[in-house]
Enzyme design. Structure first.
Site, PDB file in Angstrom:
ATOM      1  N   HIS A  90       0.857  -1.197   0.000  1.00  0.00           N
ATOM      2  CA  HIS A  90       0.000   0.000   0.000  1.00  0.00           C
ATOM      3  C   HIS A  90       0.888   1.241   0.000  1.00  0.00           C
ATOM      4  O   HIS A  90       1.304   1.723   1.040  1.00  0.00           O
ATOM      5  CB  HIS A  90      -0.910  -0.041   1.229  1.00  0.00           C
ATOM      6  CG  HIS A  90      -1.945   1.049   1.276  1.00  0.00           C
ATOM      7  ND1 HIS A  90      -3.120   0.930   1.975  1.00  0.00           N
ATOM      8  CD2 HIS A  90      -1.994   2.283   0.707  1.00  0.00           C
ATOM      9  CE1 HIS A  90      -3.837   2.048   1.850  1.00  0.00           C
ATOM     10  NE2 HIS A  90      -3.152   2.879   1.086  1.00  0.00           N
ATOM     11  N   HIS A 139       1.464   5.035  -2.346  1.00  0.00           N
ATOM     12  CA  HIS A 139       1.005   5.921  -3.426  1.00  0.00           C
ATOM     13  C   HIS A 139       2.151   6.539  -4.216  1.00  0.00           C
ATOM     14  O   HIS A 139       2.027   6.776  -5.423  1.00  0.00           O
ATOM     15  CB  HIS A 139       0.133   7.037  -2.845  1.00  0.00           C
ATOM     16  CG  HIS A 139      -1.119   6.539  -2.210  1.00  0.00           C
ATOM     17  ND1 HIS A 139      -2.254   6.253  -2.935  1.00  0.00           N
ATOM     18  CD2 HIS A 139      -1.414   6.254  -0.916  1.00  0.00           C
ATOM     19  CE1 HIS A 139      -3.202   5.819  -2.114  1.00  0.00           C
ATOM     20  NE2 HIS A 139      -2.711   5.801  -0.887  1.00  0.00           N
ATOM     21  N   ALA A 166      -7.968  11.529   3.151  1.00  0.00           N
ATOM     22  CA  ALA A 166      -7.485  12.480   2.149  1.00  0.00           C
ATOM     23  C   ALA A 166      -8.048  12.198   0.757  1.00  0.00           C
ATOM     24  O   ALA A 166      -7.602  12.773  -0.229  1.00  0.00           O
ATOM     25  CB  ALA A 166      -5.960  12.443   2.097  1.00  0.00           C
ATOM     26  N   ASP A 171       4.438   4.700  11.870  1.00  0.00           N
ATOM     27  CA  ASP A 171       5.276   5.903  11.901  1.00  0.00           C
ATOM     28  C   ASP A 171       5.141   6.661  13.214  1.00  0.00           C
ATOM     29  O   ASP A 171       5.777   7.688  13.411  1.00  0.00           O
ATOM     30  CB  ASP A 171       4.948   6.825  10.728  1.00  0.00           C
ATOM     31  CG  ASP A 171       3.483   7.272  10.702  1.00  0.00           C
ATOM     32  OD1 ASP A 171       2.705   6.846  11.582  1.00  0.00           O
ATOM     33  OD2 ASP A 171       3.115   8.035   9.784  1.00  0.00           O
ATOM     34  N   ASP A 218       2.007   3.530   3.091  1.00  0.00           N
ATOM     35  CA  ASP A 218       0.983   4.491   2.653  1.00  0.00           C
ATOM     36  C   ASP A 218       1.644   5.810   2.255  1.00  0.00           C
ATOM     37  O   ASP A 218       1.067   6.888   2.405  1.00  0.00           O
ATOM     38  CB  ASP A 218      -0.065   4.716   3.743  1.00  0.00           C
ATOM     39  CG  ASP A 218      -1.338   5.389   3.219  1.00  0.00           C
ATOM     40  OD1 ASP A 218      -1.596   5.315   1.995  1.00  0.00           O
ATOM     41  OD2 ASP A 218      -2.068   6.014   4.022  1.00  0.00           O
TER      42      ASP A 218
END
Length: 384
Positions: A60, A62, A141, A249, A275
Protein backbone atom coordinates in the site's frame (compact mmCIF):
# COMPACT_ATOMS: atom_id res chain seq x y z
CA UNK A 1 22.56 -14.47 -15.15
CA UNK A 2 25.56 -15.68 -13.16
CA UNK A 3 25.34 -17.24 -9.72
CA UNK A 4 25.80 -15.11 -6.62
CA UNK A 5 26.94 -16.54 -3.30
CA UNK A 6 26.21 -14.46 -0.22
CA UNK A 7 28.69 -15.52 2.46
CA UNK A 8 28.97 -15.06 6.23
CA UNK A 9 25.58 -13.42 6.80
CA UNK A 10 22.99 -13.57 9.56
CA UNK A 11 20.25 -15.33 7.56
CA UNK A 12 16.60 -14.77 8.54
CA UNK A 13 14.60 -17.70 7.13
CA UNK A 14 10.95 -18.45 7.90
CA UNK A 15 11.83 -20.76 10.78
CA UNK A 16 15.22 -19.73 12.14
CA UNK A 17 18.19 -17.40 12.09
CA UNK A 18 21.33 -18.98 10.64
CA UNK A 19 24.44 -17.26 11.95
CA UNK A 20 27.51 -17.14 9.71
CA UNK A 21 25.28 -18.54 6.97
CA UNK A 22 25.37 -18.51 3.18
CA UNK A 23 22.78 -18.13 0.41
CA UNK A 24 23.35 -19.32 -3.16
CA UNK A 25 21.39 -17.57 -5.91
CA UNK A 26 21.04 -18.77 -9.50
CA UNK A 27 18.79 -17.54 -12.33
CA UNK A 28 17.11 -15.11 -9.94
CA UNK A 29 16.09 -17.83 -7.48
CA UNK A 30 17.35 -19.00 -4.10
CA UNK A 31 18.82 -22.45 -4.70
CA UNK A 32 20.70 -23.25 -1.49
CA UNK A 33 20.85 -22.02 2.11
CA UNK A 34 23.34 -23.22 4.70
CA UNK A 35 26.85 -22.92 6.07
CA UNK A 36 30.14 -23.28 4.25
CA UNK A 37 28.57 -23.24 0.80
CA UNK A 38 30.90 -23.21 -2.21
CA UNK A 39 30.30 -22.74 -5.93
CA UNK A 40 33.18 -22.36 -8.35
CA UNK A 41 31.09 -20.32 -10.83
CA UNK A 42 29.54 -17.91 -8.34
CA UNK A 43 30.37 -14.30 -7.60
CA UNK A 44 31.08 -14.27 -3.87
CA UNK A 45 29.87 -11.39 -1.70
CA UNK A 46 31.25 -11.46 1.84
CA UNK A 47 28.62 -9.90 4.11
CA UNK A 48 30.81 -9.91 7.23
CA UNK A 49 27.94 -10.75 9.55
CA UNK A 50 25.34 -8.35 8.14
CA UNK A 51 21.68 -9.31 8.40
CA UNK A 52 20.16 -11.10 5.38
CA UNK A 53 16.38 -10.62 5.49
CA UNK A 54 13.61 -11.22 2.96
CA UNK A 55 12.99 -8.23 0.72
CA UNK A 56 10.35 -5.85 2.05
CA UNK A 57 6.97 -5.85 0.28
CA UNK A 58 4.94 -2.62 0.39
CA UNK A 59 1.38 -3.51 -0.65
CA UNK A 60 0.00 0.00 0.00
CA UNK A 61 2.05 2.92 -1.34
CA UNK A 62 1.00 5.92 -3.43
CA UNK A 63 4.33 7.52 -4.26
CA UNK A 64 7.63 9.06 -3.30
CA UNK A 65 10.43 11.42 -4.39
CA UNK A 66 7.94 13.82 -5.97
CA UNK A 67 5.98 11.20 -7.93
CA UNK A 68 2.57 9.58 -7.55
CA UNK A 69 0.91 6.49 -9.04
CA UNK A 70 -1.89 8.72 -10.34
CA UNK A 71 0.52 10.49 -12.71
CA UNK A 72 0.03 7.48 -14.94
CA UNK A 73 3.56 7.48 -16.38
CA UNK A 74 6.35 4.94 -16.51
CA UNK A 75 8.79 7.58 -15.32
CA UNK A 76 6.78 8.09 -12.12
CA UNK A 77 6.54 4.41 -11.19
CA UNK A 78 10.17 3.77 -12.10
CA UNK A 79 11.36 6.67 -9.93
CA UNK A 80 9.23 5.35 -7.06
CA UNK A 81 10.71 1.87 -7.56
CA UNK A 82 14.28 3.17 -7.36
CA UNK A 83 13.44 5.14 -4.21
CA UNK A 84 11.86 2.08 -2.60
CA UNK A 85 14.88 -0.10 -3.33
CA UNK A 86 17.04 2.32 -1.32
CA UNK A 87 14.86 1.47 1.67
CA UNK A 88 14.92 -2.31 1.31
CA UNK A 89 11.69 -2.72 -0.64
CA UNK A 90 11.92 -5.34 -3.39
CA UNK A 91 8.30 -5.28 -4.61
CA UNK A 92 5.19 -3.15 -4.22
CA UNK A 93 1.59 -2.57 -5.19
CA UNK A 94 1.20 0.82 -6.87
CA UNK A 95 -1.78 2.38 -5.13
CA UNK A 96 -4.41 4.55 -6.78
CA UNK A 97 -6.64 7.24 -5.25
CA UNK A 98 -10.30 8.27 -5.38
CA UNK A 99 -10.36 10.44 -8.49
CA UNK A 100 -12.42 10.74 -11.66
CA UNK A 101 -12.74 7.29 -13.28
CA UNK A 102 -10.71 8.12 -16.45
CA UNK A 103 -7.70 9.04 -14.27
CA UNK A 104 -7.93 5.76 -12.36
CA UNK A 105 -8.19 3.84 -15.63
CA UNK A 106 -5.11 5.61 -17.02
CA UNK A 107 -3.15 4.80 -13.85
CA UNK A 108 -4.18 1.14 -14.04
CA UNK A 109 -3.16 0.88 -17.69
CA UNK A 110 0.20 2.40 -16.82
CA UNK A 111 0.73 -0.07 -13.98
CA UNK A 112 0.21 -2.92 -16.44
CA UNK A 113 2.54 -1.40 -19.02
CA UNK A 114 5.19 -0.73 -16.38
CA UNK A 115 5.00 -4.33 -15.19
CA UNK A 116 5.65 -5.50 -18.76
CA UNK A 117 8.57 -3.11 -19.21
CA UNK A 118 10.11 -3.69 -15.79
CA UNK A 119 11.59 -1.18 -13.38
CA UNK A 120 15.12 -0.33 -12.28
CA UNK A 121 14.34 -0.76 -8.58
CA UNK A 122 11.58 -2.58 -6.72
CA UNK A 123 9.29 -4.77 -8.82
CA UNK A 124 5.69 -3.67 -9.43
CA UNK A 125 3.41 -6.51 -8.33
CA UNK A 126 0.16 -4.94 -9.50
CA UNK A 127 -2.34 -2.36 -8.34
CA UNK A 128 -3.98 -1.56 -5.02
CA UNK A 129 -7.17 0.36 -5.82
CA UNK A 130 -7.96 2.60 -2.83
CA UNK A 131 -11.37 4.06 -3.63
CA UNK A 132 -13.71 5.20 -5.07
CA UNK A 133 -16.02 2.75 -3.25
CA UNK A 134 -15.55 4.21 0.23
CA UNK A 135 -17.49 6.23 2.81
CA UNK A 136 -17.64 10.01 2.99
CA UNK A 137 -17.58 9.89 6.79
CA UNK A 138 -14.07 8.40 6.84
CA UNK A 139 -12.74 9.51 3.47
CA UNK A 140 -9.44 10.74 4.91
CA UNK A 141 -7.48 12.48 2.15
CA UNK A 142 -9.68 11.01 -0.61
CA UNK A 143 -11.67 13.55 -2.65
CA UNK A 144 -15.37 13.32 -1.70
CA UNK A 145 -16.48 14.52 -5.15
CA UNK A 146 -15.43 11.22 -6.71
CA UNK A 147 -16.69 8.76 -4.10
CA UNK A 148 -19.09 6.20 -5.64
CA UNK A 149 -21.27 3.29 -4.60
CA UNK A 150 -19.75 -0.13 -5.35
CA UNK A 151 -20.35 -0.83 -9.03
CA UNK A 152 -19.49 -4.09 -10.78
CA UNK A 153 -19.52 -2.50 -14.25
CA UNK A 154 -16.91 0.06 -13.14
CA UNK A 155 -14.94 -2.69 -11.44
CA UNK A 156 -14.88 -4.64 -14.69
CA UNK A 157 -13.44 -1.57 -16.42
CA UNK A 158 -10.74 -1.39 -13.73
CA UNK A 159 -9.89 -5.07 -14.23
CA UNK A 160 -9.74 -4.67 -18.00
CA UNK A 161 -7.56 -1.55 -17.84
CA UNK A 162 -5.12 -3.29 -15.51
CA UNK A 163 -5.11 -6.42 -17.67
CA UNK A 164 -6.06 -8.41 -14.58
CA UNK A 165 -3.27 -6.96 -12.45
CA UNK A 166 -5.32 -5.62 -9.54
CA UNK A 167 -4.15 -7.27 -6.32
CA UNK A 168 -6.35 -5.41 -3.82
CA UNK A 169 -9.38 -3.13 -3.85
CA UNK A 170 -10.48 -1.10 -0.82
CA UNK A 171 -14.15 -1.02 0.13
CA UNK A 172 -16.43 0.46 2.78
CA UNK A 173 -18.45 -2.69 3.59
CA UNK A 174 -21.61 -0.81 4.62
CA UNK A 175 -21.94 0.07 0.93
CA UNK A 176 -22.22 -3.64 0.03
CA UNK A 177 -24.90 -4.92 2.37
CA UNK A 178 -25.63 -8.15 0.51
CA UNK A 179 -21.94 -8.90 -0.09
CA UNK A 180 -22.45 -9.15 -3.83
CA UNK A 181 -19.53 -6.87 -4.72
CA UNK A 182 -17.09 -8.58 -2.35
CA UNK A 183 -18.04 -12.02 -3.65
CA UNK A 184 -17.73 -10.92 -7.29
CA UNK A 185 -14.30 -9.39 -6.77
CA UNK A 186 -12.85 -12.25 -4.74
CA UNK A 187 -13.87 -14.70 -7.47
CA UNK A 188 -11.60 -12.65 -9.75
CA UNK A 189 -8.70 -13.43 -7.36
CA UNK A 190 -8.62 -9.85 -6.07
CA UNK A 191 -8.31 -9.27 -2.33
CA UNK A 192 -10.86 -6.96 -0.72
CA UNK A 193 -9.52 -4.61 1.94
CA UNK A 194 -12.09 -3.02 4.24
CA UNK A 195 -11.52 0.58 5.24
CA UNK A 196 -12.31 4.26 4.81
CA UNK A 197 -15.49 3.04 6.43
CA UNK A 198 -18.19 4.09 8.87
CA UNK A 199 -19.29 0.47 9.25
CA UNK A 200 -20.70 -0.93 12.43
CA UNK A 201 -19.17 -4.07 13.89
CA UNK A 202 -21.88 -6.16 12.19
CA UNK A 203 -21.40 -4.47 8.81
CA UNK A 204 -17.66 -4.97 8.96
CA UNK A 205 -18.07 -8.63 9.92
CA UNK A 206 -20.53 -9.06 7.04
CA UNK A 207 -17.83 -7.92 4.63
CA UNK A 208 -15.43 -10.51 6.03
CA UNK A 209 -18.09 -13.23 5.94
CA UNK A 210 -18.43 -12.60 2.19
CA UNK A 211 -14.69 -12.83 1.56
CA UNK A 212 -12.79 -9.67 2.58
CA UNK A 213 -9.39 -10.48 4.09
CA UNK A 214 -7.54 -7.20 4.79
CA UNK A 215 -8.20 -4.10 6.90
CA UNK A 216 -7.03 -0.81 5.36
CA UNK A 217 -4.46 1.01 7.57
CA UNK A 218 -5.91 -0.18 10.88
CA UNK A 219 -7.17 2.54 13.25
CA UNK A 220 -7.11 5.16 10.49
CA UNK A 221 -10.16 5.74 8.29
CA UNK A 222 -12.52 3.52 10.28
CA UNK A 223 -15.05 3.72 13.09
CA UNK A 224 -13.26 3.15 16.38
CA UNK A 225 -14.00 0.87 19.31
CA UNK A 226 -16.81 1.60 21.76
CA UNK A 227 -17.89 -0.84 24.43
CA UNK A 228 -21.53 -0.74 23.26
CA UNK A 229 -20.73 -0.63 19.54
CA UNK A 230 -17.39 -2.32 18.79
CA UNK A 231 -17.32 -0.69 15.34
CA UNK A 232 -15.11 -1.59 12.43
CA UNK A 233 -12.06 -1.66 14.70
CA UNK A 234 -13.71 -4.20 16.98
CA UNK A 235 -14.11 -6.59 14.04
CA UNK A 236 -10.48 -6.06 13.02
CA UNK A 237 -9.36 -6.93 16.54
CA UNK A 238 -11.52 -10.04 16.85
CA UNK A 239 -11.47 -11.68 13.42
CA UNK A 240 -8.42 -13.79 12.63
CA UNK A 241 -9.48 -13.92 8.98
CA UNK A 242 -8.32 -10.32 8.60
CA UNK A 243 -4.80 -9.12 7.99
CA UNK A 244 -4.29 -5.70 9.59
CA UNK A 245 -2.38 -3.08 7.63
CA UNK A 246 -0.43 -0.76 9.93
CA UNK A 247 1.34 2.54 9.27
CA UNK A 248 4.02 2.32 11.98
CA UNK A 249 5.28 5.90 11.90
CA UNK A 250 4.00 6.78 15.42
CA UNK A 251 2.04 9.61 13.77
CA UNK A 252 -0.91 7.63 12.42
CA UNK A 253 -0.96 5.45 15.53
CA UNK A 254 0.46 5.98 19.01
CA UNK A 255 3.13 3.44 20.03
CA UNK A 256 0.74 2.09 22.67
CA UNK A 257 -1.92 1.54 19.98
CA UNK A 258 0.67 -0.38 17.95
CA UNK A 259 1.40 -2.56 20.98
CA UNK A 260 -2.33 -3.17 21.51
CA UNK A 261 -2.78 -4.28 17.90
CA UNK A 262 0.20 -6.64 18.12
CA UNK A 263 -1.00 -8.08 21.42
CA UNK A 264 -4.44 -8.80 19.96
CA UNK A 265 -3.62 -9.82 16.38
CA UNK A 266 -0.13 -11.25 16.83
CA UNK A 267 2.78 -10.78 14.46
CA UNK A 268 1.33 -13.27 11.95
CA UNK A 269 -1.65 -11.07 11.03
CA UNK A 270 -0.14 -7.56 10.91
CA UNK A 271 1.15 -6.11 7.62
CA UNK A 272 3.42 -3.09 7.79
CA UNK A 273 2.69 -0.59 5.02
CA UNK A 274 4.06 2.86 4.25
CA UNK A 275 0.98 4.49 2.65
CA UNK A 276 3.66 6.92 1.46
CA UNK A 277 2.86 9.83 -0.82
CA UNK A 278 4.95 11.98 -3.18
CA UNK A 279 6.67 13.90 -0.36
CA UNK A 280 8.38 10.75 0.92
CA UNK A 281 12.11 11.18 0.50
CA UNK A 282 11.94 14.93 -0.15
CA UNK A 283 11.32 16.63 3.19
CA UNK A 284 8.89 19.32 4.29
CA UNK A 285 6.95 21.45 1.79
CA UNK A 286 3.80 21.62 -0.34
CA UNK A 287 2.81 18.59 -2.42
CA UNK A 288 -0.20 17.00 -4.11
CA UNK A 289 -2.14 13.81 -3.39
CA UNK A 290 -5.09 12.78 -5.52
CA UNK A 291 -5.37 16.32 -6.87
CA UNK A 292 -5.45 17.90 -3.40
CA UNK A 293 -2.80 20.09 -1.78
CA UNK A 294 -0.81 18.42 0.98
CA UNK A 295 1.46 20.22 3.42
CA UNK A 296 4.32 18.33 5.03
CA UNK A 297 5.80 19.65 8.26
CA UNK A 298 8.16 17.68 10.50
CA UNK A 299 7.37 14.58 8.46
CA UNK A 300 3.59 14.86 8.92
CA UNK A 301 1.55 15.08 5.70
CA UNK A 302 -1.79 16.86 6.07
CA UNK A 303 -4.48 18.48 3.93
CA UNK A 304 -5.31 22.17 4.44
CA UNK A 305 -8.04 21.14 6.92
CA UNK A 306 -5.52 19.18 9.01
CA UNK A 307 -6.53 15.68 7.85
CA UNK A 308 -3.63 13.22 7.67
CA UNK A 309 -2.82 12.62 4.00
CA UNK A 310 -0.76 9.50 3.58
CA UNK A 311 2.69 9.41 5.10
CA UNK A 312 6.36 10.06 4.49
CA UNK A 313 7.27 6.72 6.03
CA UNK A 314 9.64 4.17 4.52
CA UNK A 315 9.47 0.48 5.43
CA UNK A 316 13.01 0.35 6.80
CA UNK A 317 11.96 3.07 9.24
CA UNK A 318 8.77 1.14 10.04
CA UNK A 319 10.90 -1.89 10.92
CA UNK A 320 13.15 0.27 13.10
CA UNK A 321 10.10 1.76 14.81
CA UNK A 322 8.41 -1.52 15.58
CA UNK A 323 11.61 -3.14 16.87
CA UNK A 324 12.06 -0.12 19.15
CA UNK A 325 8.92 -1.36 20.94
CA UNK A 326 10.67 -4.61 21.80
CA UNK A 327 9.51 -6.66 18.80
CA UNK A 328 12.34 -8.98 17.68
CA UNK A 329 13.65 -8.38 14.16
CA UNK A 330 12.69 -11.98 13.29
CA UNK A 331 9.02 -11.11 13.95
CA UNK A 332 9.27 -7.69 12.29
CA UNK A 333 10.54 -9.38 9.12
CA UNK A 334 7.32 -11.40 8.90
CA UNK A 335 5.22 -8.25 9.11
CA UNK A 336 7.13 -6.56 6.31
CA UNK A 337 7.72 -9.54 3.99
CA UNK A 338 5.91 -12.84 4.53
CA UNK A 339 2.62 -11.44 5.83
CA UNK A 340 2.14 -9.01 2.93
CA UNK A 341 3.02 -11.81 0.51
CA UNK A 342 0.39 -14.04 2.11
CA UNK A 343 -2.14 -11.21 2.22
CA UNK A 344 -2.04 -10.74 -1.56
CA UNK A 345 -1.49 -14.38 -2.50
CA UNK A 346 2.14 -14.45 -3.66
CA UNK A 347 3.79 -16.29 -0.77
CA UNK A 348 4.55 -19.23 -3.04
CA UNK A 349 7.28 -17.14 -4.68
CA UNK A 350 8.03 -14.16 -2.45
CA UNK A 351 8.10 -13.09 1.19
CA UNK A 352 10.79 -15.27 2.70
CA UNK A 353 14.28 -16.61 2.22
CA UNK A 354 13.50 -20.15 1.12
CA UNK A 355 14.78 -22.50 -1.57
CA UNK A 356 12.90 -22.04 -4.82
CA UNK A 357 11.63 -18.56 -4.07
CA UNK A 358 12.59 -15.38 -5.91
CA UNK A 359 15.90 -13.98 -4.70
CA UNK A 360 14.34 -10.81 -3.29
CA UNK A 361 16.75 -10.04 -0.48
CA UNK A 362 17.58 -7.06 1.70
CA UNK A 363 20.89 -6.73 3.53
CA UNK A 364 20.74 -4.73 6.76
CA UNK A 365 23.51 -3.25 8.85
CA UNK A 366 23.51 -3.77 12.61
CA UNK A 367 21.60 -0.48 13.04
CA UNK A 368 18.93 -1.78 10.60
CA UNK A 369 19.87 0.66 7.84
CA UNK A 370 19.84 -0.81 4.33
CA UNK A 371 23.18 -1.85 2.88
CA UNK A 372 22.00 -3.69 -0.23
CA UNK A 373 18.80 -4.65 -2.04
CA UNK A 374 18.41 -7.53 -4.50
CA UNK A 375 15.39 -8.07 -6.77
CA UNK A 376 15.17 -11.45 -8.50
CA UNK A 377 18.86 -11.97 -7.87
CA UNK A 378 19.92 -8.60 -9.29
CA UNK A 379 21.54 -5.96 -7.08
CA UNK A 380 19.40 -2.84 -7.56
CA UNK A 381 20.84 -0.82 -4.67
CA UNK A 382 24.14 -0.92 -2.81
CA UNK A 383 25.73 1.53 -0.42
CA UNK A 384 29.01 2.58 -1.98
Amino acid sequence: MKCILLKHGEIYTEKEIIYDGDVLISEGKIVEIGKGLYNVDAEVIDLKGKKVVPGFIDIHIHGGVGHDTMEGTYEALNAISVHLARHGVTSFCATTMTMDIPYILDALRNIHETMKKGTEGAQVLGAYVEGPFISKEHKGAQDERYILEPNIDIMDKFIEASNGNIKVIALAPEKDKNGEFVEYVTKKNIRVSLGHTNATYEEMKNGVDHGATIAVHTYNGMKGLHHREPGALGEVFLDDRLYSELICDFIHSHPAAVKILLKIKGTDRVVLISDAMAACGLGDGEYSLGGQKVYVKNGEARLENGTLAGSTLTLDKAVANITSLGVPLFEACKMVSLNPAKAIGIADRKGSIAIGKDADITILNSDLTVDMTMVNGKIVYKVV
